[in-house]
Design a protein around this motif. Structure first.
Motif, PDB file in Angstrom:
ATOM      1  N   SER A 173       0.806  -1.200  -0.025  1.00  0.00           N
ATOM      2  CA  SER A 173       0.096   0.015   0.072  1.00  0.00           C
ATOM      3  C   SER A 173       0.862   1.203  -0.012  1.00  0.00           C
ATOM      4  O   SER A 173       0.385   2.390  -0.462  1.00  0.00           O
ATOM      5  CB  SER A 173      -0.993  -0.058   1.167  1.00  0.00           C
ATOM      6  N   GLN A 174       2.011   1.160   0.631  1.00  0.00           N
ATOM      7  CA  GLN A 174       2.874   2.367   0.525  1.00  0.00           C
ATOM      8  C   GLN A 174       3.350   2.528  -0.950  1.00  0.00           C
ATOM      9  O   GLN A 174       3.443   3.543  -1.252  1.00  0.00           O
ATOM     10  CB  GLN A 174       4.253   2.006   1.263  1.00  0.00           C
ATOM     11  N   GLN A 175       3.640   1.475  -1.607  1.00  0.00           N
ATOM     12  CA  GLN A 175       4.139   1.514  -3.063  1.00  0.00           C
ATOM     13  C   GLN A 175       2.975   2.323  -3.686  1.00  0.00           C
ATOM     14  O   GLN A 175       3.253   3.018  -4.679  1.00  0.00           O
ATOM     15  CB  GLN A 175       4.394   0.124  -3.545  1.00  0.00           C
ATOM     16  N   SER A 176       1.775   1.836  -3.811  1.00  0.00           N
ATOM     17  CA  SER A 176       0.585   2.421  -4.573  1.00  0.00           C
ATOM     18  C   SER A 176       0.451   3.893  -4.138  1.00  0.00           C
ATOM     19  O   SER A 176       0.071   4.757  -4.980  1.00  0.00           O
ATOM     20  CB  SER A 176      -0.562   1.634  -4.177  1.00  0.00           C
ATOM     21  N   ALA A 177       0.808   4.147  -2.701  1.00  0.00           N
ATOM     22  CA  ALA A 177       0.700   5.628  -2.210  1.00  0.00           C
ATOM     23  C   ALA A 177       1.592   6.447  -3.395  1.00  0.00           C
ATOM     24  O   ALA A 177       1.401   7.575  -3.867  1.00  0.00           O
ATOM     25  CB  ALA A 177       0.790   5.766  -0.811  1.00  0.00           C
ATOM     26  N   GLU A 178       2.981   5.957  -3.312  1.00  0.00           N
ATOM     27  CA  GLU A 178       3.967   6.547  -3.947  1.00  0.00           C
ATOM     28  C   GLU A 178       3.472   6.657  -5.607  1.00  0.00           C
ATOM     29  O   GLU A 178       3.730   7.768  -6.037  1.00  0.00           O
ATOM     30  CB  GLU A 178       5.026   5.620  -4.007  1.00  0.00           C
TER      31      GLU A 178
END
Ligand code: PHE
Length: 329
Positions: free
Chosen positions: A83-88
């Motif tokens: 989910s951090q990746q998709s926020a980025e």
């Protein structure tokens, strides 16, 4: 014992639901349950107190619990980092308008210089250039500036070594031109000059000049005046107040300076020095001073730009402030 096991599982599930967001928080939670001093280890320690009949099932349940918690941690770690990746990824908004690149422009000094060059080219002058770092001879001696003249003083001149200077004016190029070419000649010479003097609103340690030199068989002071007046009229219009004022330069005789009226400060501002080339200078470069005569002038480009564009401080040309520069683009 069985109840303790179940309550650890329940507590773990609530914690996992609410608490961890970052990898660090997950690690903290992991050691709370699965660490050496964690809750699961504590349950294993209690195994010794169980009855021999209970022990095998209890041991099996404990192992299942441990495996269970471990699996859930791994899943949680994976989902948090995804989910951090998709926020980025979301941070790149492809619908945003692009950034407009900043377009540079020609510096106001360079613009002024072009105007000056165009005016003189239109009346028969060629454009020449010469060295900014020059010897004492071309900057001073050949221009009839004797050894102990105050213009050579350390205060005015930047010395590179005892006989080499950053030129204090573009007049050094008068000498180079006359050394290299037979008369008649008619040139303007734009360039940078350097002076080690007090800095103020109209003086800086470096500035630009346009030198002019015209040598021919019959050249009069009236022609010099006519030429410079023509220049001022072209540059500033017919109504600009100007005056010639008698002056002194070692390399011209007679000499004069031209002042223009500064409408902002309500006072005269000197923009150039000029005069008839001193016969001593002509002799020095090997021109026959009985046959050839001429005039020369040297004007300050910054001061001309200041007057024309109402710029009240010479330092503005050099500090690279885009708010200033953009006004002239
Ligand atoms: N070189 C002089 C100066 O820098 C100006 C000048 C040039 C005067 C040519 C006379 C002739 O002040």
């Amino acid at each position: 014992m069985m109840e303790q096991l179940e309550s650890v599982r329940k507590q773990f599930l609530t914690d996992l639901e609410s608490f961890p967001e970052t990898p660090q928080e997950i690690d903290e939670l992991r050691s709370k349950y699965l660490g050496r001093k964690g809750q699961v280890s504590a349950l294993f320690a209690l195994l010794g107190k169980a009855t021999p009949e209970e022990r095998p099932t209890l041991g099996k349940d404990l192992n299942i619990l441990k495996q269970d918690l471990t699996n859930q941690f791994e899943e949680k770690v994976a989902s948090v980092s995804a989910s951090q990746q998709s926020a980025e990824d979301d941070a790149i908004d492809l619908t945003l308008p692009g950034k407009t690149p900043r377009i540079g422009s020609v510096h106001i000094l360079e613009q002024t210089l072009s105007e000056i060059k165009d005016i003189f080219k239109s009346i028969g002058y060629h454009v020449a250039y010469g060295p900014e770092v020059d010897d004492d001879y071309h900057n001073f001696s050949a221009l009839n500036i004797p050894e102990h003249h105050p213009a050579r003083d350390m205060q005015d001149t930047f010395f590179v070594d005892p006989t080499t200077v950053l030129r204090t004016h573009t007049s050094n190029v008068q000498i180079h031109l006359m050394e290299n070419e037979d008369p008649p000649i008619r040139y303007i010479v734009p360039g940078r000059v350097y002076r080690n003097e007090a800095i103020g609103y109209k003086s800086y340690c470096l500035f630009h000049q346009v030198e002019g030199i015209y040598i021919n068989e019959k050249v009069s002071f009236a022609e010099l005046k006519g030429c410079l007046e023509y220049f001022v009229r072209q540059m500033f219009g017919l109504n600009k107040k100007m005056r010639f004022r008698p002056s002194y330069f070692p390399f011209t005789e007679p000499s004069a300076e031209v002042d223009l009226w500064d409408d902002e400060r309500h006072q005269w501002m000197e923009i150039l020095g000029c005069g008839m080339v001193d016969p001593a200078v002509l002799d020095t470069v090997g021109y026959d001073s009985k046959k050839w005569h001429g005039y020369a002038f040297g004007m300050g480009v910054e001061r001309i730009a200041m007057l024309k564009y109402k710029i009240n401080d010479i330092r503005l040309f050099y500090n690279g402030d885009v708010r200033f520069l953009e006004q002239f683009s």
